[in-house]
Design an enzyme around this catalytic site. Structure first.
Site, PDB file in Angstrom:
ATOM      1  N   CYS A 104       0.823  -1.202   0.000  1.00  0.00           N
ATOM      2  CA  CYS A 104       0.000   0.000   0.000  1.00  0.00           C
ATOM      3  C   CYS A 104       0.862   1.258   0.000  1.00  0.00           C
ATOM      4  O   CYS A 104       1.960   1.283   0.554  1.00  0.00           O
ATOM      5  CB  CYS A 104      -0.963   0.050   1.177  1.00  0.00           C
ATOM      6  SG  CYS A 104      -2.071  -1.362   1.301  1.00  0.00           S
ATOM      7  N   ARG A 150       3.583  -0.256  -4.960  1.00  0.00           N
ATOM      8  CA  ARG A 150       3.351  -0.798  -3.626  1.00  0.00           C
ATOM      9  C   ARG A 150       2.009  -1.511  -3.515  1.00  0.00           C
ATOM     10  O   ARG A 150       1.727  -2.153  -2.499  1.00  0.00           O
ATOM     11  CB  ARG A 150       3.418   0.326  -2.588  1.00  0.00           C
ATOM     12  CG  ARG A 150       4.751   1.038  -2.534  1.00  0.00           C
ATOM     13  CD  ARG A 150       4.712   2.196  -1.556  1.00  0.00           C
ATOM     14  NE  ARG A 150       4.543   1.722  -0.198  1.00  0.00           N
ATOM     15  CZ  ARG A 150       5.535   1.435   0.639  1.00  0.00           C
ATOM     16  NH1 ARG A 150       6.780   1.566   0.238  1.00  0.00           N
ATOM     17  NH2 ARG A 150       5.299   1.018   1.856  1.00  0.00           N
ATOM     18  N   TRP A 206      -2.853  -2.663  -1.714  1.00  0.00           N
ATOM     19  CA  TRP A 206      -2.587  -4.093  -1.868  1.00  0.00           C
ATOM     20  C   TRP A 206      -3.431  -4.784  -0.810  1.00  0.00           C
ATOM     21  O   TRP A 206      -3.246  -4.572   0.384  1.00  0.00           O
ATOM     22  CB  TRP A 206      -1.105  -4.398  -1.672  1.00  0.00           C
ATOM     23  CG  TRP A 206      -0.745  -5.828  -1.957  1.00  0.00           C
ATOM     24  CD1 TRP A 206      -0.460  -6.378  -3.166  1.00  0.00           C
ATOM     25  CD2 TRP A 206      -0.635  -6.893  -0.998  1.00  0.00           C
ATOM     26  NE1 TRP A 206      -0.177  -7.715  -3.030  1.00  0.00           N
ATOM     27  CE2 TRP A 206      -0.277  -8.064  -1.710  1.00  0.00           C
ATOM     28  CE3 TRP A 206      -0.805  -6.976   0.380  1.00  0.00           C
ATOM     29  CZ2 TRP A 206      -0.083  -9.284  -1.090  1.00  0.00           C
ATOM     30  CZ3 TRP A 206      -0.615  -8.199   1.004  1.00  0.00           C
ATOM     31  CH2 TRP A 206      -0.257  -9.331   0.267  1.00  0.00           C
ATOM     32  N   ASN A 230      -1.773   2.175   5.851  1.00  0.00           N
ATOM     33  CA  ASN A 230      -0.889   1.131   5.335  1.00  0.00           C
ATOM     34  C   ASN A 230      -0.458   0.284   6.515  1.00  0.00           C
ATOM     35  O   ASN A 230       0.108   0.796   7.478  1.00  0.00           O
ATOM     36  CB  ASN A 230       0.326   1.760   4.649  1.00  0.00           C
ATOM     37  CG  ASN A 230       1.375   0.739   4.257  1.00  0.00           C
ATOM     38  OD1 ASN A 230       1.075  -0.439   4.083  1.00  0.00           O
ATOM     39  ND2 ASN A 230       2.612   1.184   4.131  1.00  0.00           N
ATOM     40  N   GLY A 231      -0.721  -1.022   6.461  1.00  0.00           N
ATOM     41  CA  GLY A 231      -0.349  -1.909   7.559  1.00  0.00           C
ATOM     42  C   GLY A 231      -1.468  -2.877   7.880  1.00  0.00           C
ATOM     43  O   GLY A 231      -2.373  -3.106   7.070  1.00  0.00           O
ATOM     44  N   GLU A 271      16.173 -18.028  -7.600  1.00  0.00           N
ATOM     45  CA  GLU A 271      15.775 -16.698  -8.045  1.00  0.00           C
ATOM     46  C   GLU A 271      15.140 -16.753  -9.431  1.00  0.00           C
ATOM     47  O   GLU A 271      14.146 -16.070  -9.698  1.00  0.00           O
ATOM     48  CB  GLU A 271      16.994 -15.767  -8.042  1.00  0.00           C
ATOM     49  CG  GLU A 271      16.744 -14.377  -8.590  1.00  0.00           C
ATOM     50  CD  GLU A 271      15.723 -13.575  -7.808  1.00  0.00           C
ATOM     51  OE1 GLU A 271      15.300 -12.523  -8.321  1.00  0.00           O
ATOM     52  OE2 GLU A 271      15.326 -13.988  -6.692  1.00  0.00           O
ATOM     53  N   LYS A 298      11.365 -15.532 -10.286  1.00  0.00           N
ATOM     54  CA  LYS A 298      11.040 -14.540 -11.314  1.00  0.00           C
ATOM     55  C   LYS A 298       9.938 -15.062 -12.224  1.00  0.00           C
ATOM     56  O   LYS A 298       8.995 -14.343 -12.556  1.00  0.00           O
ATOM     57  CB  LYS A 298      12.281 -14.204 -12.157  1.00  0.00           C
ATOM     58  CG  LYS A 298      13.321 -13.354 -11.473  1.00  0.00           C
ATOM     59  CD  LYS A 298      12.936 -11.896 -11.355  1.00  0.00           C
ATOM     60  CE  LYS A 298      12.326 -11.545 -10.037  1.00  0.00           C
ATOM     61  NZ  LYS A 298      12.996 -11.824  -8.825  1.00  0.00           N
ATOM     62  N   GLU A 349       6.549 -15.198 -10.400  1.00  0.00           N
ATOM     63  CA  GLU A 349       5.998 -13.877 -10.096  1.00  0.00           C
ATOM     64  C   GLU A 349       5.264 -13.263 -11.279  1.00  0.00           C
ATOM     65  O   GLU A 349       4.205 -12.651 -11.109  1.00  0.00           O
ATOM     66  CB  GLU A 349       7.127 -12.929  -9.669  1.00  0.00           C
ATOM     67  CG  GLU A 349       7.671 -13.171  -8.280  1.00  0.00           C
ATOM     68  CD  GLU A 349       8.806 -12.233  -7.951  1.00  0.00           C
ATOM     69  OE1 GLU A 349       8.801 -11.668  -6.847  1.00  0.00           O
ATOM     70  OE2 GLU A 349       9.709 -12.050  -8.796  1.00  0.00           O
ATOM     71  N   HIS A 375      16.620 -37.351  -5.371  1.00  0.00           N
ATOM     72  CA  HIS A 375      16.043 -37.557  -4.039  1.00  0.00           C
ATOM     73  C   HIS A 375      14.556 -37.213  -4.005  1.00  0.00           C
ATOM     74  O   HIS A 375      14.040 -36.769  -2.974  1.00  0.00           O
ATOM     75  CB  HIS A 375      16.811 -36.736  -3.004  1.00  0.00           C
ATOM     76  CG  HIS A 375      18.230 -37.176  -2.839  1.00  0.00           C
ATOM     77  ND1 HIS A 375      18.584 -38.328  -2.184  1.00  0.00           N
ATOM     78  CD2 HIS A 375      19.389 -36.623  -3.294  1.00  0.00           C
ATOM     79  CE1 HIS A 375      19.895 -38.467  -2.211  1.00  0.00           C
ATOM     80  NE2 HIS A 375      20.407 -37.446  -2.886  1.00  0.00           N
ATOM     81  N   LYS A 430       5.399  -4.218  -4.351  1.00  0.00           N
ATOM     82  CA  LYS A 430       6.846  -4.069  -4.339  1.00  0.00           C
ATOM     83  C   LYS A 430       7.438  -4.136  -2.938  1.00  0.00           C
ATOM     84  O   LYS A 430       8.381  -4.866  -2.684  1.00  0.00           O
ATOM     85  CB  LYS A 430       7.220  -2.735  -4.998  1.00  0.00           C
ATOM     86  CG  LYS A 430       8.718  -2.499  -5.117  1.00  0.00           C
ATOM     87  CD  LYS A 430       9.341  -3.469  -6.094  1.00  0.00           C
ATOM     88  CE  LYS A 430      10.822  -3.229  -6.272  1.00  0.00           C
ATOM     89  NZ  LYS A 430      11.437  -4.258  -7.117  1.00  0.00           N
TER      90      LYS A 430
END
Length: 604
Positions: free
Chosen positions: A2, A27, A75, A99-100, A480, A484, A487, A503, A599
């Site tokens: 947010c 955000r 968000w 925000n929170g 990573e 990517k 996402e 395994h 973000k």
């Protein structure tokens, strides 16, 4: 998560609020809204989806003269992305943005509902405005009601609240989520979750600390700490070099940020490479005295950078290293000793779980350091030492250049510590510095490579999923790469150490399982090649990334021959970023604003 903005002044308020939200849209972009108080009258506009939808809703609204406005881009945490759940939230005579997460919102909501107060949304935020108006019935002033409201809130928050009985005033509070106050030469006051929203509008800012709250009017700001003591206002000049990022002809910010990694890595290295040593102006050598262990703590992409660093610290510095996922670490009962250097890694410096882990380390008496991209962030202000990555503003939600600069800084730090501990010979440090100087050219994107990946991407749009595999530092790079792809393409992908295939995971191998294999020449090449051959023998579709030919690959992406595995690492990093982006683009996705993500993760 947010983004919030606020404004008190005489300029056209809609433009200022929406311009600020545009800088914060990374955000959160589930919904957005603004509320303006002018001459005792509120105007409210809210819309689901991206900011452009809000602009369309408010296109006919204009203000003249003095006004107070607040805005929010969301968000979703509590409640689905709907217009009713979008901020600002309203009471009878007040609006709030937040925000929170208010952890005790259900308890407060039950109490307020019993008093006959009706709720319109599913959010935790709406509790704030109704609780404020409930307190206002008995409080002597609106500010006293705001103080009483804050005393009952548990959780993380950055709050802006406007009340018609206190026209010309914004009440504000920060606890666990970022908040900045700015002012300009016209004595106007602005608020933002990040200084990106204030650049070009303010010349100086105050970075609020946890527990700070107060009120702002047209010509003054009153600031208090968590013990209700007045706080002296200490403004910091707002740097003008953090210019708003523009796409500059690229299709997406993510693409632009992949291409500019060459430049930002040069910035990361600037002034830090000597002929025979690494130099960090920010560090005091006393920080490392008595240190026998390093504990790295981070989330997401930064966690993968920490995993890379664990190999480098052990290899170069000969020191014990452990890596922690911050969201798990903060709820454990870890055994922490005073000879441990606690290093947190965060692009924004505001990541909630990482910030709380840093506070835990501080309370335990550990020496602390942060690797961060944002100066004046909460972590930078809290840690004993900080190293800035100098990546510049990263607008794409899926991190690229932030990861590259984090790994670069951590690589340099491992050499710095190796020199201090005398675990690296001078000649080896000189060789490593030579490699670091080659980084900017190593990550330069060649048109031929990008075109190959663009064409290749159409072969990898459908299937059961992806394995990304590698060994040593190429294992966290595989993690990573898988992250990517997940996402931005919404395809299932997993990163594994190459040697772990037998395994269990190899049971999934078939032609519809795509394996992206990292096969560097200078790091366990034969071992990794053998692991890939095992997958190929079971008909997994193999895409190998290597400077050497591999005849078992269905597709092969040839990288350059390099003299060291770390240069191979950085070139393969670029390949994975571009391949993930091109797959997502072919699937029709907005790679800058992938669904369900934001973000800066400033909530748990």
């Amino acid at each position: 998560m947010c983004g919030i903005v606020g404004y008190i002044g005489v300029k056209p308020v809609k433009k200022i609020l929406i311009d600020g939200l545009r800088e914060l849209e990374y955000r959160g972009y589930d919904s957005a809204g603004i509320a303006v108080l002018q001459e005792g009258h509120f105007s409210l506009f809210k819309a689901v989806g991206k900011l452009v939808n809000l602009e369309e809703k408010a296109q006919n609204y204009e203000s003249t003269g003095f006004s107070v406005g607040i805005g929010h881009t969301r968000w979703a945490t509590h409640g689905k992305p709907t217009e009713l759940n979008a901020h600002p939230h309203l009471g009878q005579n007040s609006y709030v943005v937040h925000n929170g997460i208010i952890e005790n919102y259900q308890e407060l909501k039950t109490m307020l509902t019993a008093q006959g107060i009706q709720f319109l949304s599913q959010t935790d935020t709406e509790v704030i405005v109704h609780l404020f108006e409930y307190q206002l019935k008995t409080a002597a002033t609106p500010f006293e009601a705001f103080q009483q409201t804050l005393s009952q809130l548990h959780g993380a928050y950055a709050i802006l609240l406007v009340n018609a009985d206190a026209e010309g005033t914004i009440f504000f509070a920060k606890h666990g989520s970022p908040m900045i106050i700015g002012r300009n030469r016209e004595n106007e006051t602005l608020f933002g979750s990040s200084d990106a929203a204030l650049i070009g509008k303010c010349h100086e800012v105050i970075y609020l600390e946890d527990g700070h709250y107060g009120y702002a009017s047209a010509d003054s700001v009153a600031l208090f700490d968590e013990n209700n003591n007045p706080v002296v206002l200490r403004y910091t000049p707002l740097s003008e070099n953090k210019l708003s990022a523009q796409k500059e002809g690229f299709r997406f910010f993510m693409e632009k940020e992949i291409y500019e990694q060459s430049r930002v890595l040069a910035d990361t290295l600037l002034g830090r490479l000597r002929d025979e040593s690494i130099y960090f102006e920010e560090l005091d050598n006393n920080l490392f005295e008595g240190i026998n262990e390093i504990k790295l703590c981070a989330c997401g992409t930064s966690y993968h950078a920490a995993l890379v660093a664990s190999y480098l610290f052990e290899r170069h510095s000969k020191i014990r290293v452990s890596v922690e996922i911050a969201s798990e670490f903060r709820y454990r009962e870890p055994f922490l000793t005073a000879d441990t250097l606690f290093i947190v890694i965060s692009q924004s410096g505001e990541t909630a779980d990482t910030l709380e882990s840093l506070k835990m380390a501080k309370r335990s008496g550990l020496k602390t350091m942060v690797i961060c991209n944002v100066d004046n962030s909460s972590m930078v202000r809290l840690a004993d030492a900080s190293i800035l990555t100098r990546a510049g503003i990263e607008k794409g939600v899926a991190s690229t250049k932030a990861f590259a600069t984090q790994v670069c800084v951590l690589w340099m730090l491992s050499l710095f510590l190796g020199g201090a501990r005398k675990t690296l010979a001078t000649e080896e440090i000189k060789r490593q510095i030579h490699l670091l100087r080659a980084l900017p050219s190593t990550v330069n994107v060649e048109n031929v490579l990008h075109e190959q990946l663009r064409r290749l991407s159409k072969r990898y749009l459908h299937g059961h999923g992806f394995f990304f595999i590698g060994r040593d530092v190429f294992y966290p790079l595989a993690l990573e790469g898988a992250l990517k792809l997940k996402e931005i393409s919404y395809l299932h992908a997993e990163g594994y150490p190459s040697g772990e295939m037998k395994h269990g995971p190899i049971a999934l191998a078939d032609p519809e399982l795509f394996t992206i294999a990292l096969l560097p020449q200078h790091m366990l090449y034969d071992k990794t090649k053998s692991n890939i051959e095992e997958l190929s023998a079971r008909d997994s579709t193999i895409c190998s990334i290597s400077p050497l030919d591999f005849d078992k690959a269905d597709d092969h992406i040839r990288t350059h021959l390099h003299e060291d595995y770390m240069l191979e690492f950085f070139e393969m990093m670029v390949v994975l970023q571009l391949l993930s982006m091109e797959i997502a683009i072919r699937l029709g996705n907005d790679v800058d604003m992938p669904r369900n993500l934001a973000k800066s993760v400033t909530v748990e």
